[in-house]
Design a protein around this motif. Structure first.
Motif, mmCIF file in Angstrom:
data_model
loop_
_atom_site.group_PDB
_atom_site.id
_atom_site.type_symbol
_atom_site.label_atom_id
_atom_site.label_comp_id
_atom_site.label_asym_id
_atom_site.label_seq_id
_atom_site.Cartn_x
_atom_site.Cartn_y
_atom_site.Cartn_z
ATOM 1 N N GLU A 13 -57.628 1.940 18.252
ATOM 2 C CA GLU A 13 -57.519 1.214 19.670
ATOM 3 C C GLU A 13 -56.847 2.072 20.471
ATOM 4 O OE1 GLU A 13 -53.819 -1.607 19.294
ATOM 5 O OE2 GLU A 13 -55.165 -2.167 17.943
ATOM 6 N N SER A 14 -56.360 3.193 19.955
ATOM 7 C CA SER A 14 -55.364 4.107 21.129
ATOM 8 C C SER A 14 -56.566 5.009 21.925
ATOM 9 C CB SER A 14 -54.399 5.076 20.261
ATOM 10 O OG SER A 14 -53.673 6.011 21.262
ATOM 11 N N THR A 15 -56.309 4.959 23.104
ATOM 12 C CA THR A 15 -56.938 5.834 23.927
ATOM 13 C C THR A 15 -56.242 7.191 24.311
ATOM 14 O OG1 THR A 15 -56.183 4.885 25.951
ATOM 15 C CG2 THR A 15 -58.197 3.748 25.084
ATOM 16 N N ILE A 16 -54.958 7.358 23.760
ATOM 17 C CA ILE A 16 -54.490 8.412 23.913
ATOM 18 C C ILE A 16 -54.640 9.594 22.699
ATOM 19 C CG2 ILE A 16 -52.149 9.538 23.918
ATOM 20 C CD1 ILE A 16 -51.192 6.855 25.635
ATOM 21 N N PHE A 17 -54.416 9.109 21.472
ATOM 22 C CA PHE A 17 -54.618 9.954 20.216
ATOM 23 C C PHE A 17 -55.926 9.417 19.551
ATOM 24 C CE2 PHE A 17 -50.158 9.204 20.803
ATOM 25 C CZ PHE A 17 -49.336 10.678 20.848
ATOM 26 N N PRO A 18 -56.454 10.821 18.900
ATOM 27 C CA PRO A 18 -57.509 10.162 18.026
ATOM 28 C C PRO A 18 -57.049 9.568 16.905
ATOM 29 C CG PRO A 18 -57.393 12.679 18.429
ATOM 30 C CD PRO A 18 -56.158 12.045 19.176
ATOM 31 N N GLU A 19 -57.789 8.805 16.125
ATOM 32 C CA GLU A 19 -57.686 7.927 15.041
ATOM 33 C C GLU A 19 -57.071 8.646 13.740
ATOM 34 O OE1 GLU A 19 -59.541 4.385 12.557
ATOM 35 O OE2 GLU A 19 -60.985 5.526 13.728
#
Length: 275
Positions: A212-218
């Protein structure tokens, strides 16, 4: 000049002896193959030793440029890794620099605070390098923080050791999500909250960034579960997370740009308006 003559006169016998010894050694080496080979071998050994020491000095002086080259290579490898569907596998084919969701920028920490409740880093990359607010910052070990402000050549990063930062993460083995925060106490640990009690958690489980983070890759590493607490009022876990990074000692780092982040945020904001 008189001192030179006095020195030669006082040491004339010793100098004559050394001259005759040198001549005799030269004649002996030239007339006997064994002695000649031994002399050549000794000369080669001495020359090799000198060259080896010079090479060690040169390698030491080149450490900085070698470290910079390795950091640049790591940045490229991380870009390839973050742009694969499965971050556990490195792609067989090279992804062109302009392709992929994530771009990785190499940088270095030049100032690091960790004794306050709201800690920041200063790094030697800025807007001229393509940095903007809300880009993720990682090291070779895992998550460090998020870019806060930028100037032309520098940027500040809100650290994991900052009580303002709330990072969405998950338990790697079962994908249960929670929020990583810091309570301002121990620089080696952060706290994971909002994990439901139905989740199976044990000491040693790995914590990574969530989808769900748009900053870091999963699946970027964050830390491991050290202690498990149960909040009986909320029916959620509070987990003590031992961070993979030593946040008091940081050097080369990498900034991650999610090229799709602006598009995703715009879509989510438009959806909220429609509701």
């Amino acid at each position: 000049m008189q001192q030179i003559f006095n020195f030669l006169f006082k040491n004339s016998i010793l100098l004559l002896f050394l001259l005759l010894l040198g001549i005799s050694l030269t004649l002996t080496i030239q007339s006997h193959s064994y002695h000649r080979s031994r002399a050549v071998s000794s000369a080669n050994a001495m020359t090799g030793y000198v060259y080896e020491q010079m090479n060690k000095v040169q390698e030491y002086l080149n450490l900085r440029s070698q470290n910079e080259a390795l950091a640049a290579e790591n940045a490229e490898l991380k870009r390839l890794l973050y742009n694969t569907q499965d971050t556990a596998n490195i792609p067989r084919l090279k992804i062109p620099a302009g392709v992929g969701t994530y771009r990785v920028i190499q940088s270095k920490v030049i100032k690091n605070s960790y004794s306050e409740h709201e800690n920041y880093l200063t790094i030697n990359s800025g807007s001229s390098d393509g940095l903007t607010k809300d880009m993720g910052v990682v090291s070779s070990l895992g998550v460090i923080g998020v870019v806060e402000n930028t100037s032309r050549d520098y940027a500040t990063v809100i650290s994991v050791l900052n009580r303002k930062l709330k990072l969405p993460v998950k338990i790697k083995k079962n994908d249960h999500f929670g929020t990583l925060t810091w309570n301002g106490k121990n620089t080696g640990f952060a706290q994971l909250t909002d994990v439901p009690r139905l989740a199976t958690v044990v000491k040693g489980d790995t914590i990574v960034t969530g989808a769900e983070s748009t900053i870091f890759p999963e699946n970027i590493p964050v830390g491991r579960i050290e202690k498990v607490y149960v909040d009986k009022k909320t029916n959620y876990y509070t987990l003590e997370i031992k961070l993979f990074n030593d946040m008091t000692s940081l050097g080369h780092i990498y900034i991650i740009e999610n090229k799709d982040r602006a598009q995703i945020k715009h879509l989510e904001e438009a959806t909220k308006v429609d509701e």
